[in-house]
Design a protein around this motif. Structure first.
Motif, PDB file in Angstrom:
ATOM      1  N   LEU A  13       1.407  -7.330 -15.981  1.00  0.00           N
ATOM      2  CA  LEU A  13       2.369  -8.377 -15.627  1.00  0.00           C
ATOM      3  C   LEU A  13       3.431  -7.829 -14.674  1.00  0.00           C
ATOM      4  CD1 LEU A  13       3.279 -11.317 -16.239  1.00  0.00           C
ATOM      5  CD2 LEU A  13       4.690 -10.397 -18.060  1.00  0.00           C
ATOM      6  N   ALA A  14       3.918  -6.621 -14.977  1.00  0.00           N
ATOM      7  CA  ALA A  14       4.938  -5.999 -14.130  1.00  0.00           C
ATOM      8  C   ALA A  14       4.396  -5.767 -12.714  1.00  0.00           C
ATOM      9  CB  ALA A  14       5.393  -4.688 -14.752  1.00  0.00           C
ATOM     10  N   LEU A  15       3.138  -5.299 -12.624  1.00  0.00           N
ATOM     11  CA  LEU A  15       2.543  -5.033 -11.304  1.00  0.00           C
ATOM     12  C   LEU A  15       2.355  -6.327 -10.503  1.00  0.00           C
ATOM     13  CD1 LEU A  15      -0.047  -2.256 -12.187  1.00  0.00           C
ATOM     14  CD2 LEU A  15       1.938  -1.997 -10.714  1.00  0.00           C
ATOM     15  N   ILE A  16       1.996  -7.409 -11.195  1.00  0.00           N
ATOM     16  CA  ILE A  16       1.832  -8.709 -10.526  1.00  0.00           C
ATOM     17  C   ILE A  16       3.167  -9.127  -9.897  1.00  0.00           C
ATOM     18  CG2 ILE A  16       1.492 -11.199 -10.948  1.00  0.00           C
ATOM     19  CD1 ILE A  16      -0.629 -10.415 -13.062  1.00  0.00           C
ATOM     20  N   TYR A  17       4.239  -9.037 -10.704  1.00  0.00           N
ATOM     21  CA  TYR A  17       5.559  -9.452 -10.204  1.00  0.00           C
ATOM     22  C   TYR A  17       6.083  -8.505  -9.119  1.00  0.00           C
ATOM     23  CZ  TYR A  17       5.974 -12.932 -13.955  1.00  0.00           C
ATOM     24  OH  TYR A  17       5.791 -14.014 -14.771  1.00  0.00           O
ATOM     25  N   TRP A  18       5.830  -7.194  -9.253  1.00  0.00           N
ATOM     26  CA  TRP A  18       6.281  -6.254  -8.216  1.00  0.00           C
ATOM     27  C   TRP A  18       5.538  -6.499  -6.905  1.00  0.00           C
ATOM     28  CZ3 TRP A  18      10.804  -4.601  -8.231  1.00  0.00           C
ATOM     29  CH2 TRP A  18      11.440  -4.122  -9.379  1.00  0.00           C
ATOM     30  N   GLY A  19       4.242  -6.783  -7.004  1.00  0.00           N
ATOM     31  CA  GLY A  19       3.457  -7.084  -5.795  1.00  0.00           C
ATOM     32  C   GLY A  19       4.040  -8.282  -5.060  1.00  0.00           C
ATOM     33  N   ALA A  20       4.325  -9.351  -5.826  1.00  0.00           N
ATOM     34  CA  ALA A  20       4.894 -10.565  -5.226  1.00  0.00           C
ATOM     35  C   ALA A  20       6.296 -10.286  -4.668  1.00  0.00           C
ATOM     36  CB  ALA A  20       4.943 -11.669  -6.259  1.00  0.00           C
ATOM     37  N   SER A  21       7.085  -9.497  -5.417  1.00  0.00           N
ATOM     38  CA  SER A  21       8.448  -9.180  -4.968  1.00  0.00           C
ATOM     39  C   SER A  21       8.426  -8.431  -3.634  1.00  0.00           C
ATOM     40  CB  SER A  21       9.177  -8.325  -6.007  1.00  0.00           C
ATOM     41  OG  SER A  21       9.258  -9.015  -7.216  1.00  0.00           O
ATOM     42  N   LEU A  22       7.505  -7.471  -3.517  1.00  0.00           N
ATOM     43  CA  LEU A  22       7.407  -6.700  -2.270  1.00  0.00           C
ATOM     44  C   LEU A  22       7.031  -7.615  -1.104  1.00  0.00           C
ATOM     45  CD1 LEU A  22       5.562  -3.511  -3.575  1.00  0.00           C
ATOM     46  CD2 LEU A  22       7.858  -3.562  -2.642  1.00  0.00           C
TER      47      LEU A  22
ATOM     48  N   THR B 250       0.835  -1.213   0.000  1.00  0.00           N
ATOM     49  CA  THR B 250       0.000   0.000   0.000  1.00  0.00           C
ATOM     50  C   THR B 250       0.867   1.259   0.000  1.00  0.00           C
ATOM     51  OG1 THR B 250      -1.607  -1.269   1.270  1.00  0.00           O
ATOM     52  CG2 THR B 250      -1.994   1.086   1.112  1.00  0.00           C
ATOM     53  N   VAL B 251       1.930   1.253   0.806  1.00  0.00           N
ATOM     54  CA  VAL B 251       2.841   2.418   0.863  1.00  0.00           C
ATOM     55  C   VAL B 251       3.493   2.635  -0.511  1.00  0.00           C
ATOM     56  CG1 VAL B 251       5.014   3.262   1.881  1.00  0.00           C
ATOM     57  CG2 VAL B 251       3.236   2.338   3.362  1.00  0.00           C
ATOM     58  N   THR B 252       3.901   1.535  -1.149  1.00  0.00           N
ATOM     59  CA  THR B 252       4.512   1.635  -2.486  1.00  0.00           C
ATOM     60  C   THR B 252       3.506   2.234  -3.473  1.00  0.00           C
ATOM     61  OG1 THR B 252       5.763  -0.360  -1.976  1.00  0.00           O
ATOM     62  CG2 THR B 252       5.728   0.305  -4.273  1.00  0.00           C
ATOM     63  N   TRP B 253       2.258   1.783  -3.367  1.00  0.00           N
ATOM     64  CA  TRP B 253       1.205   2.302  -4.259  1.00  0.00           C
ATOM     65  C   TRP B 253       0.984   3.793  -4.011  1.00  0.00           C
ATOM     66  CZ3 TRP B 253      -3.792   3.987  -2.660  1.00  0.00           C
ATOM     67  CH2 TRP B 253      -4.638   4.349  -3.726  1.00  0.00           C
ATOM     68  N   ILE B 254       0.967   4.208  -2.727  1.00  0.00           N
ATOM     69  CA  ILE B 254       0.790   5.638  -2.399  1.00  0.00           C
ATOM     70  C   ILE B 254       1.920   6.451  -3.036  1.00  0.00           C
ATOM     71  CG2 ILE B 254       0.814   7.344  -0.507  1.00  0.00           C
ATOM     72  CD1 ILE B 254      -0.650   5.171   1.209  1.00  0.00           C
ATOM     73  N   ALA B 255       3.148   5.925  -2.944  1.00  0.00           N
ATOM     74  CA  ALA B 255       4.307   6.607  -3.553  1.00  0.00           C
ATOM     75  C   ALA B 255       4.114   6.733  -5.069  1.00  0.00           C
ATOM     76  CB  ALA B 255       5.581   5.836  -3.236  1.00  0.00           C
ATOM     77  N   MET B 256       3.582   5.676  -5.689  1.00  0.00           N
ATOM     78  CA  MET B 256       3.323   5.692  -7.145  1.00  0.00           C
ATOM     79  C   MET B 256       2.270   6.752  -7.488  1.00  0.00           C
ATOM     80  SD  MET B 256       3.217   1.605  -7.815  1.00  0.00           S
ATOM     81  CE  MET B 256       2.441   1.644  -9.422  1.00  0.00           C
TER      82      MET B 256
END
Lengths: 140, 105
Positions: free
Chosen positions: B31-40, A110-116
């Motif tokens: 696809l990038a968002l799926i992988y970034w979500g999992a990476s985080l 969520t924090v990453t999304w807020i930054a985006m």
């Protein structure tokens, strides 16, 4: 153990929120007759689109993490689906992991999304400032 | 290892998305968002694991590393499957619709 459940639950909430925001945006677009406002709205982009970034990160991350849990035998296709839920001691450990690791996962995404969203808003504001001056130049 | 494989998948898909931006007909951004979500999420997992294992975290057994690598590849494959299904359902280029309609006529 079951840390992916927390971001998955957040994903359910944000998906519902996205649907509501999308409906509101559609009704505002129909009622708005101000062309200038419409242009500004197009430049800024809809908030529902930004919310969809969060949905994709949460759903995608949860799905891939769920696979990891299946891989490690922590999630099974029969009741109670989570192996840790079968005895009280493991259940307590699972709940502890959900409240620590799971919540931190949801918060970090969520924090990453807020930054985006903040970064995209700054870019949009800059584009908004540049556009009127460019229009004047073109008119001259 | 799983985190590393997923991060590389996220970086590659982000580069591909950026190369074609602002056009995103292939929905590579998803696809990038799926992988970034999992990476985080795996980053958080790694931090908690590091807090528990300390230096041991960086010297895993070879068998564990291989298992995690296979898991990483499986995760990347699942991400690609999710993306492909989304792409075919949303059908931004109208290819699926065209193919179905041409078969009917």
């Amino acid at each position: 153990m079951a840390c992916f459940i927390v971001p998955a639950m957040e994903a359910i909430v944000t998906t519902i929120a996205t649907k509501i925001v999308k409906t509101r945006e559609a009704s505002t677009e129909i009622s708005s007759s101000d062309a200038k406002a419409k242009v500004s709205e197009n430049v800024k982009g809809h908030f529902s689109r930004k919310l969809s970034w969060l949905n994709k990160m949460l759903w995608g991350g949860s799905a891939l993490l769920a696979l990891e849990h299946v891989w490690h035998g922590e999630v099974v296709p029969w009741y109670p689906f989570l192996t840790a839920a079968s005895d009280p001691e493991s259940k307590a450990e699972m709940l502890h992991e959900m409240s620590t690791v799971g919540v931190t996962m949801a918060v970090l995404v969520t924090v990453t999304w807020i930054a985006m969203v903040v970064a995209s808003s700054i870019i949009e504001k800059r584009a908004d400032k540049i556009q009127p001056s460019e229009t004047v130049k073109n008119e001259n | 290892m799983t985190l590393l494989v997923t991060v590389f998948a996220a970086i590659i898909s982000s580069v591909v998305w950026y190369k074609n931006a602002p056009r995103d007909e292939m929905k590579v951004g998803t696809l990038a968002l799926i992988y970034w979500g999992a990476s985080l999420m795996w980053t958080v997992d790694a931090i908690f694991e590091y807090a528990e294992l300390k230096e041991e975290y960086f010297s895993p057994a070879a068998a564990d590393m291989l298992n995690d690598f296979f898991l990483g590849l499986t995760v990347v494959a699942l991400g690609l499957i999710i993306w492909l299904v989304t792409l075919l359902i949303k059908d931004p280029k109208g290819v699926v619709k065209k193919a179905l309609l041409s078969k009917k006529s």
